[in-house]
Design a protein around this motif. Sequence first.
Motif, PDB file in Angstrom:
ATOM      1  N   THR A  40      44.147  41.786  22.737  1.00  9.62           N
ATOM      2  CA  THR A  40      44.498  42.956  23.548  1.00  9.62           C
ATOM      3  C   THR A  40      43.739  42.945  24.869  1.00  9.62           C
ATOM      4  O   THR A  40      44.289  43.263  25.925  1.00  9.62           O
ATOM      5  N   PHE A  41      42.479  42.550  24.813  1.00  8.45           N
ATOM      6  CA  PHE A  41      41.692  42.463  26.048  1.00  8.45           C
ATOM      7  C   PHE A  41      42.289  41.430  27.000  1.00  8.45           C
ATOM      8  O   PHE A  41      42.435  41.678  28.199  1.00  8.45           O
ATOM      9  N   GLU A  42      42.648  40.285  26.435  1.00  5.04           N
ATOM     10  CA  GLU A  42      43.209  39.218  27.264  1.00  5.04           C
ATOM     11  C   GLU A  42      44.566  39.594  27.854  1.00  5.04           C
ATOM     12  O   GLU A  42      44.817  39.413  29.044  1.00  5.04           O
ATOM     13  N   ARG A  43      45.445  40.102  27.040  1.00  8.13           N
ATOM     14  CA  ARG A  43      46.837  40.322  27.431  1.00  8.13           C
ATOM     15  C   ARG A  43      47.107  41.687  28.059  1.00  8.13           C
ATOM     16  O   ARG A  43      47.976  41.817  28.927  1.00  8.13           O
ATOM     17  N   PHE A  44      46.378  42.700  27.619  1.00  9.47           N
ATOM     18  CA  PHE A  44      46.695  44.071  28.026  1.00  9.47           C
ATOM     19  C   PHE A  44      45.694  44.623  29.047  1.00  9.47           C
ATOM     20  O   PHE A  44      46.083  45.090  30.117  1.00  9.47           O
ATOM     21  N   TYR A  45      44.403  44.533  28.702  1.00 12.70           N
ATOM     22  CA  TYR A  45      43.416  45.180  29.557  1.00 12.70           C
ATOM     23  C   TYR A  45      43.051  44.366  30.792  1.00 12.70           C
ATOM     24  O   TYR A  45      42.821  44.942  31.863  1.00 12.70           O
ATOM     25  N   LYS A  46      42.979  43.053  30.686  1.00  9.97           N
ATOM     26  CA  LYS A  46      42.651  42.256  31.873  1.00  9.97           C
ATOM     27  C   LYS A  46      43.640  42.505  33.008  1.00  9.97           C
ATOM     28  O   LYS A  46      43.224  42.783  34.146  1.00  9.97           O
ATOM     29  N   PRO A  47      44.959  42.430  32.771  1.00  8.19           N
ATOM     30  CA  PRO A  47      45.901  42.734  33.864  1.00  8.19           C
ATOM     31  C   PRO A  47      45.757  44.172  34.379  1.00  8.19           C
ATOM     32  O   PRO A  47      45.901  44.420  35.583  1.00  8.19           O
ATOM     33  N   MET A  48      45.466  45.101  33.473  1.00  7.44           N
ATOM     34  CA  MET A  48      45.311  46.498  33.881  1.00  7.44           C
ATOM     35  C   MET A  48      44.174  46.661  34.884  1.00  7.44           C
ATOM     36  O   MET A  48      44.246  47.463  35.818  1.00  7.44           O
ATOM     37  N   PHE A  49      43.109  45.862  34.689  1.00  4.56           N
ATOM     38  CA  PHE A  49      41.934  45.968  35.552  1.00  4.56           C
ATOM     39  C   PHE A  49      41.911  44.911  36.648  1.00  4.56           C
ATOM     40  O   PHE A  49      40.874  44.657  37.266  1.00  4.56           O
ATOM     41  N   GLY A  50      43.076  44.263  36.874  1.00  2.34           N
ATOM     42  CA  GLY A  50      43.175  43.295  37.955  1.00  2.34           C
ATOM     43  C   GLY A  50      42.489  41.978  37.685  1.00  2.34           C
ATOM     44  O   GLY A  50      42.175  41.224  38.614  1.00  2.34           O
ATOM     45  N   MET A  51      42.264  41.672  36.409  1.00  2.00           N
ATOM     46  CA  MET A  51      41.646  40.412  36.019  1.00  2.00           C
ATOM     47  C   MET A  51      42.726  39.440  35.559  1.00  2.00           C
ATOM     48  O   MET A  51      43.830  39.837  35.204  1.00  2.00           O
ATOM     49  N   SER A  52      42.394  38.160  35.542  1.00  2.00           N
ATOM     50  CA  SER A  52      43.354  37.134  35.139  1.00  2.00           C
ATOM     51  C   SER A  52      43.214  36.818  33.650  1.00  2.00           C
ATOM     52  O   SER A  52      42.104  36.612  33.149  1.00  2.00           O
ATOM     53  N   THR A  53      44.337  36.783  32.972  1.00  4.03           N
ATOM     54  CA  THR A  53      44.353  36.389  31.570  1.00  4.03           C
ATOM     55  C   THR A  53      44.049  34.902  31.453  1.00  4.03           C
ATOM     56  O   THR A  53      44.488  34.101  32.271  1.00  4.03           O
ATOM     57  N   ASP A  54      43.300  34.540  30.441  1.00  6.69           N
ATOM     58  CA  ASP A  54      43.021  33.135  30.143  1.00  6.69           C
ATOM     59  C   ASP A  54      44.102  32.653  29.174  1.00  6.69           C
ATOM     60  O   ASP A  54      44.059  32.982  27.986  1.00  6.69           O
ATOM     61  N   PRO A  55      45.096  31.895  29.654  1.00  4.30           N
ATOM     62  CA  PRO A  55      46.220  31.494  28.798  1.00  4.30           C
ATOM     63  C   PRO A  55      45.788  30.725  27.555  1.00  4.30           C
ATOM     64  O   PRO A  55      46.345  30.918  26.462  1.00  4.30           O
ATOM     65  N   ALA A  56      44.810  29.847  27.688  1.00  2.29           N
ATOM     66  CA  ALA A  56      44.354  29.055  26.544  1.00  2.29           C
ATOM     67  C   ALA A  56      43.707  29.938  25.484  1.00  2.29           C
ATOM     68  O   ALA A  56      43.953  29.778  24.279  1.00  2.29           O
ATOM     69  N   ALA A  57      42.899  30.889  25.943  1.00  2.08           N
ATOM     70  CA  ALA A  57      42.256  31.809  25.003  1.00  2.08           C
ATOM     71  C   ALA A  57      43.294  32.672  24.312  1.00  2.08           C
ATOM     72  O   ALA A  57      43.214  32.914  23.094  1.00  2.08           O
ATOM     73  N   PRO A 111      46.947  51.473  17.479  1.00  2.00           N
ATOM     74  CA  PRO A 111      46.537  51.237  18.872  1.00  2.00           C
ATOM     75  C   PRO A 111      46.694  49.784  19.330  1.00  2.00           C
ATOM     76  O   PRO A 111      47.279  49.518  20.384  1.00  2.00           O
ATOM     77  N   ALA A 112      46.187  48.843  18.543  1.00  3.91           N
ATOM     78  CA  ALA A 112      46.284  47.432  18.945  1.00  3.91           C
ATOM     79  C   ALA A 112      47.725  46.951  18.926  1.00  3.91           C
ATOM     80  O   ALA A 112      48.156  46.216  19.830  1.00  3.91           O
ATOM     81  N   VAL A 113      48.488  47.363  17.918  1.00  2.00           N
ATOM     82  CA  VAL A 113      49.900  46.976  17.848  1.00  2.00           C
ATOM     83  C   VAL A 113      50.646  47.473  19.077  1.00  2.00           C
ATOM     84  O   VAL A 113      51.410  46.737  19.711  1.00  2.00           O
ATOM     85  N   HIS A 114      50.425  48.732  19.431  1.00  2.00           N
ATOM     86  CA  HIS A 114      51.092  49.320  20.597  1.00  2.00           C
ATOM     87  C   HIS A 114      50.781  48.522  21.862  1.00  2.00           C
ATOM     88  O   HIS A 114      51.689  48.189  22.643  1.00  2.00           O
ATOM     89  N   CYS A 115      49.507  48.199  22.083  1.00  3.28           N
ATOM     90  CA  CYS A 115      49.124  47.463  23.287  1.00  3.28           C
ATOM     91  C   CYS A 115      49.747  46.071  23.310  1.00  3.28           C
ATOM     92  O   CYS A 115      50.283  45.629  24.333  1.00  3.28           O
ATOM     93  N   LEU A 116      49.685  45.376  22.189  1.00  6.96           N
ATOM     94  CA  LEU A 116      50.186  43.998  22.153  1.00  6.96           C
ATOM     95  C   LEU A 116      51.699  43.927  22.256  1.00  6.96           C
ATOM     96  O   LEU A 116      52.240  42.967  22.806  1.00  6.96           O
TER      97      LEU A 116
END
Length: 216
Positions: A117-134, A173-178
């Motif tokens: 969720t941090f990688e896919r949902f929150y990083k883009p929300m905060f203007g950060m880049s998702t790590d595709p490999a992670a 919560p996690a299901v909704h975000c993902l």
Amino acid sequence: MAAIKLYGVPLSTATMRALAALYEKGLEFELVPVDTSSGAHKQEPHISRNPFGQVPAFDDGDVKLFESRAITQYIAEEYNDKGNQLFCPGNKVVKAATRQWMEVEGQQFEPVAMKLTFERFYKPMFGMSTDPAAAEELEGKLGKVLDVYEKRLGESEYLACNCFTLADLHHLPAVHCLMATDSKKVFQARPKVSEWVAKITAREAWAKVLALQKPH
């Protein structure tokens, strides 16, 4: 003024979990905002409510709690006669199964799902880049957990039994975000899991939680 107070923010996954339980029970409560953007959760008076400096915190008279799963269990048990049952009525086998799948959520699902969720949902929300490999690695790990769910949901309508319980609610919560990200494919690839996700996210109480996130 409502006797029950929940201190938190509607976008916090842990706060969302507690809110879902309150709405399932149809309880009156006051959501007291905590300005996490300014660090208010790390300062007094909130640090006295939750010594780890996190949200949510919960007051119901002389009962004061933190940790969302402890809060939901208190709500389900203390207000057993209100709203929707969150511990399915049944024998000791059903009760034990409910406790077991609540543990599965906390120990097997949540650690992987929240990292994803941090990688896919929150990083883009905060203007950060998702790590595709992670993200790909985490999707693989989550898929292994959901393979177990797929088998279980072929035997039972919900995780613990044929009734919606806290074991299901805790996942919301996690299901909704993902499901709002590319990682939804991990759920959709498993038919029984996909059906289960559709059912639990369509609940009226959950719609009320999401409504709190909309700007007024």
